[in-house]
Enzyme design. Structure first.
Site, short mmCIF file in Angstrom:
data_model
loop_
_atom_site.label_atom_id
_atom_site.label_comp_id
_atom_site.label_asym_id
_atom_site.label_seq_id
_atom_site.Cartn_x
_atom_site.Cartn_y
_atom_site.Cartn_z
N TRP A 160 43.50 -49.32 -42.27
CA TRP A 160 42.80 -50.53 -42.73
C TRP A 160 43.64 -51.78 -42.49
O TRP A 160 43.10 -52.86 -42.23
CB TRP A 160 42.39 -50.41 -44.19
CG TRP A 160 43.54 -50.41 -45.18
CD1 TRP A 160 44.23 -49.34 -45.63
CD2 TRP A 160 44.12 -51.56 -45.80
NE1 TRP A 160 45.21 -49.73 -46.50
CE2 TRP A 160 45.16 -51.09 -46.63
CE3 TRP A 160 43.87 -52.94 -45.74
CZ2 TRP A 160 45.95 -51.96 -47.39
CZ3 TRP A 160 44.66 -53.79 -46.50
CH2 TRP A 160 45.68 -53.30 -47.32
N ASP A 190 43.48 -61.31 -51.14
CA ASP A 190 43.54 -59.96 -51.65
C ASP A 190 42.17 -59.56 -52.20
O ASP A 190 41.40 -60.41 -52.63
CB ASP A 190 44.57 -59.88 -52.79
CG ASP A 190 44.80 -58.46 -53.26
OD1 ASP A 190 45.68 -57.80 -52.70
OD2 ASP A 190 44.08 -58.01 -54.18
N HIS A 253 56.57 -56.20 -53.45
CA HIS A 253 56.67 -55.09 -54.39
C HIS A 253 57.66 -54.07 -53.86
O HIS A 253 57.68 -53.79 -52.67
CB HIS A 253 55.30 -54.38 -54.54
CG HIS A 253 54.37 -55.06 -55.50
ND1 HIS A 253 53.02 -54.84 -55.48
CD2 HIS A 253 54.61 -55.91 -56.53
CE1 HIS A 253 52.46 -55.54 -56.45
NE2 HIS A 253 53.39 -56.20 -57.09
N TYR A 254 58.46 -53.49 -54.80
CA TYR A 254 59.20 -52.29 -54.46
C TYR A 254 59.05 -51.32 -55.62
O TYR A 254 59.44 -51.64 -56.74
CB TYR A 254 60.68 -52.56 -54.18
CG TYR A 254 61.31 -51.34 -53.56
CD1 TYR A 254 61.09 -51.06 -52.21
CD2 TYR A 254 62.04 -50.44 -54.32
CE1 TYR A 254 61.62 -49.91 -51.64
CE2 TYR A 254 62.56 -49.29 -53.73
CZ TYR A 254 62.35 -49.04 -52.40
OH TYR A 254 62.85 -47.91 -51.82
N TYR A 259 53.12 -48.63 -47.08
CA TYR A 259 54.40 -48.87 -46.41
C TYR A 259 54.25 -49.60 -45.08
O TYR A 259 54.63 -49.12 -44.03
CB TYR A 259 55.19 -47.56 -46.27
CG TYR A 259 55.61 -47.05 -47.64
CD1 TYR A 259 56.77 -47.52 -48.24
CD2 TYR A 259 54.82 -46.15 -48.35
CE1 TYR A 259 57.15 -47.10 -49.50
CE2 TYR A 259 55.19 -45.72 -49.62
CZ TYR A 259 56.35 -46.21 -50.19
OH TYR A 259 56.71 -45.80 -51.44
N HIS A 262 54.35 -56.32 -46.53
CA HIS A 262 53.40 -57.37 -46.93
C HIS A 262 53.97 -58.16 -48.09
O HIS A 262 54.82 -57.68 -48.82
CB HIS A 262 52.04 -56.75 -47.26
CG HIS A 262 52.07 -55.72 -48.34
ND1 HIS A 262 52.52 -54.43 -48.13
CD2 HIS A 262 51.74 -55.78 -49.65
CE1 HIS A 262 52.44 -53.74 -49.26
NE2 HIS A 262 51.97 -54.53 -50.21
N VAL A 263 53.50 -59.38 -48.22
CA VAL A 263 53.99 -60.30 -49.24
C VAL A 263 52.80 -60.80 -50.06
O VAL A 263 51.75 -61.13 -49.52
CB VAL A 263 54.74 -61.50 -48.58
CG1 VAL A 263 55.17 -62.51 -49.63
CG2 VAL A 263 55.93 -61.01 -47.77
N HIS A 264 52.99 -60.83 -51.39
CA HIS A 264 51.94 -61.27 -52.31
C HIS A 264 52.09 -62.76 -52.63
O HIS A 264 53.21 -63.22 -52.86
CB HIS A 264 52.03 -60.49 -53.63
CG HIS A 264 51.98 -58.99 -53.45
ND1 HIS A 264 50.88 -58.25 -53.79
CD2 HIS A 264 52.88 -58.11 -52.96
CE1 HIS A 264 51.12 -56.98 -53.53
NE2 HIS A 264 52.33 -56.86 -53.02
#
Lengths: 326, 326
Positions: A160, A190, A253-254, A259, A262-264
């Protein structure tokens, strides 16, 4: 944080059918015929509920479905209608100057966001079942010996993501793109954000390069990419939505839910799921740490929360004594 | 955290009329005639909105009202009805096995909790007015030139901290003490925690030494103190409350709410105020960073959120151009 697992579905497709649109997925979903098997989880705070349902096919066989119902935020332009066009107003409590009512709005003013994963695998269902959570303090050695083999063994499908990067899906949703194959990215809203109000603004930057799995892979080599995301992401959001960079929380996120790096981007005033200190890493901090030491994320222990029923938790458990992880 | 102020109304009655039921409060509230003056605040996560309205009396004078609308959690016994009795189901998105819809329920399945304070005073309205919040990225230079002079000019009283450390107050509440004047501390339940359930467990470690204001003052010299807090704090909480260290979130705030070094211990499953990435710093991360570089917190920029009406924000604003803080 348990809330990090909140709505809607994070799309890790374990059940790839190749064309990205085929099979049962193409058929209309018969919501009214759904049999309710169990409530996987409820969130009273988020006004959301996660359901395991079953659809019975023509030959009598059952197929699992995951259904998420979530009430939607209020829209400012509809508030007056809500106050004036309610079908009923019931007084529930009265004490001095304080009163509470139940207000019953007409259907068009009270939509419920409904997310369906159909057919759903056991993994989709497990993901939303409420579980005990522990902190894990993962050293670089742990990452190499426990986490990385786990990630490689899972072969999570991220088709996706590739669909978005290749414009095979959601192309009309792209807010900004830097097409550079090495230092470029795509910025999309998002799925948790319906774009009706800025209050819960939530966008994701997906990088074009495909070999960066997470924070753990980052070195100073990735600084140009990360700085592009920070600068261009803020600019694009200011231009499109009028929200200045100082009112954005920009973070990784970690562990991430998939995997592919990506950045929020979320509104600073929005208490979004997954912003707590044991999961989120501010992009500015990540950049500073990489400037300080290119190998920072190959040296430092990283702490995160894991549900006790997760495969990765079990792998840590085999190596260590619990409790006393942390 | 702004979310700590969420619904329902905390009732400090500024407008006491003695009989608890008199005056305008006794009259039925004319919701449909309400004029909407402004939206004080919205919470997309909680699905709530806080409104300042006005009701016009017979002689034309306006009276203020506070109206809170909040969507209600799903009720398990009504879920099947919701799936089957919707008035409309609109497909919004389709990608592979994932679909989202808007479902429009009949009025009886979608009540909205409506709280009215009428007549409302200015204090009622101010309480719910959203303050604009911005991220500040504070370099070490900023700390020395802007923040430290501000802290020193404020002469915040922390007598209550000294009272605890000297056993002049709350001595019976102490869960654990390490009496060392340099590397010791006192562990007490936070005031937000009533100790009735472990769900929202919240304790605070207050250090004995008095010259450490915050994270910014920490160097490798403080490692023995920090390690004592981490180890002994976990042990004491396990012993007294039976909660293992792997289920505790242990962190410092930057900025803290008072400038005497203290460490927060909260239940990992508790979505406590102040755990978000722009305010909380895990104690294990702080220790690791000081091991890596004794001067880490005298080098690194630290990012935090500030309300636009705060004195410290104004001092940053004098030096910088806003927006563009971050």
């Amino acid at each position: 944080c348990a809330m990090a697992e909140a709505p809607p579905v994070k799309r890790k497709r374990e059940d790839e059918d190749g064309d990205g649109n085929g099979g049962a997925a193409a058929a209309p979903f018969p919501l009214a015929e759904l049999r309710l098997r169990r409530v996987l989880r409820e969130s009273a705070r988020d006004k959301a509920v996660f359901l395991h349902g079953e659809v019975t096919g023509p030959s009598g066989e059952g197929t699992d479905a995951l259904v998420i119902l979530e009430k939607t935020p209020f829209q400012e332009e509809k508030l007056l209608d809500l106050l004036k066009k309610h079908t009923k107003l019931e007084l529930r409590m009265h004490n001095d100057i304080y009163k509470t009512y139940h207000l019953y709005p007409p259907p068009e003013l009270s939509e419920i966001k409904t997310t369906v994963v159909y057919p759903a695998t056991e993994k989709h269902l497990q993901k939303y079942l409420r579980q005990e959570v522990h902190l894990i303090c993962e050293t670089w050695e742990d990452y190499k010996n426990i986490t990385l083999p786990y990630i490689q063994s899972q072969s999570f499908s991220i088709q996706w993501v590739y669909n978005i990067l290749e414009k095979k899906a959601e192309a009309d949703r792209i807010i900004h793109e830097n097409p550079d194959p090495c230092d470029g990215f795509v910025l999309v809203p998002d799925f948790k954000w319906n774009q009706n109000q800025l209050d819960d603004l939530y966008l994701i930057a997906l990088v074009h390069r495909r070999e960066v799995k997470s924070l753990r892979d980052l070195t100073a080599e990735h600084l140009p990419l990360l700085r592009n995301i920070l600068r261009e992401g803020k600019e694009a959001i200011m231009k499109r939505f009028g929200v200045p960079g100082s009112q954005l929380r920009i973070y990784l996120h970690y562990h991430p839910s998939y995997y592919h790096l990506h950045v929020h981007f979320t509104a600073l005033g929005y208490d979004a799921p997954g912003i707590s200190v044991e999961r989120a890493h501010l992009l500015t901090d990540v950049i500073d740490n990489l400037v300080l030491d290119s190998m920072y994320y190959q040296k430092r222990a990283l702490t995160f929360a894991l549900q006790a029923d997760k495969e990765l938790f079990k792998r840590f458990q085999e190596v260590r004594q619990f409790p006393g992880t942390f």
